[in-house]
Design a protein around this motif. Structure first.
Motif, short mmCIF file in Angstrom:
data_model
loop_
_atom_site.label_atom_id
_atom_site.label_comp_id
_atom_site.label_asym_id
_atom_site.label_seq_id
_atom_site.Cartn_x
_atom_site.Cartn_y
_atom_site.Cartn_z
N TYR A 51 11.37 -22.37 35.60
CA TYR A 51 11.75 -20.96 35.56
C TYR A 51 10.54 -20.15 35.97
CZ TYR A 51 13.38 -16.43 33.99
OH TYR A 51 13.76 -15.11 33.95
N GLU A 82 12.12 -12.08 40.80
CA GLU A 82 13.53 -11.84 41.12
C GLU A 82 13.76 -10.59 41.98
OE1 GLU A 82 15.29 -12.07 37.24
OE2 GLU A 82 15.24 -14.27 37.28
N GLN A 87 15.79 -17.71 41.50
CA GLN A 87 15.19 -18.73 40.65
C GLN A 87 15.40 -20.09 41.30
OE1 GLN A 87 13.29 -18.64 37.98
NE2 GLN A 87 13.37 -16.42 37.77
N TYR A 91 17.82 -23.07 34.92
CA TYR A 91 17.44 -22.49 33.63
C TYR A 91 17.30 -20.97 33.75
CZ TYR A 91 14.77 -21.32 29.47
OH TYR A 91 14.35 -20.74 28.30
N ARG A 92 17.76 -20.27 32.70
CA ARG A 92 17.57 -18.83 32.57
C ARG A 92 16.95 -18.57 31.21
NH1 ARG A 92 18.10 -19.81 36.95
NH2 ARG A 92 19.51 -18.98 38.51
N ARG A 93 16.12 -17.54 31.12
CA ARG A 93 15.44 -17.24 29.85
C ARG A 93 16.42 -17.23 28.70
NH1 ARG A 93 11.77 -12.07 30.39
NH2 ARG A 93 13.50 -11.48 31.69
N ASP A 95 18.13 -19.79 27.55
CA ASP A 95 19.09 -20.89 27.57
C ASP A 95 18.67 -21.98 26.58
OD1 ASP A 95 20.59 -19.71 29.55
OD2 ASP A 95 20.02 -21.13 31.13
#
Length: 105
Positions: A51, A82, A87, A91-93, A95
């Motif tokens: 990420y 972004e 990305q 994965y995203r913050r 998750d």
């Protein structure tokens, strides 16, 4: 070498996430890109999820002053990466899992 990851209760092996960032406020945009891409390549080699986060300040290490990220503009969001790029991973913050695999670290 580290032992292989243990499977979770659901059967999927956990995944580690590498937080890629840039540690220099004086570089241009393509230098920032190069630093991040090197970290993305390392994460892939280590079979980690990645990420990218480039926020309002540059964290250059112990003893270094906090410097403003020259490309940061809150009107466009809190992650400079972004503004220009997608990305590189799923994965995203925040998750707790990625692709059905629990996030371990």
């Amino acid at each position: 070498p580290e032992p292989p990851p243990q499977a979770s209760a659901a059967g999927a092996a956990p995944v580690d996430v590498l937080l890629a960032t840039c540690d220099n406020a004086g570089h241009g945009l393509f230098a920032l890109l190069e630093r991040v891409v090197n970290q993305v390549l390392l994460a892939r080699r280590l079979r980690m999820e990645v990420y990218v986060f480039v926020g309002p300040v540059v964290l250059a290490g112990p003893g270094c002053p906090l410097l403003s990220q020259p490309y940061f503009d809150r009107r466009h969001g809190d992650n400079v990466w972004e503004y220009f790029f997608r990305q590189p991973g799923a994965y995203r913050r925040g998750d707790r899992s990625v692709g059905g695999r629990p996030v371990r670290s």
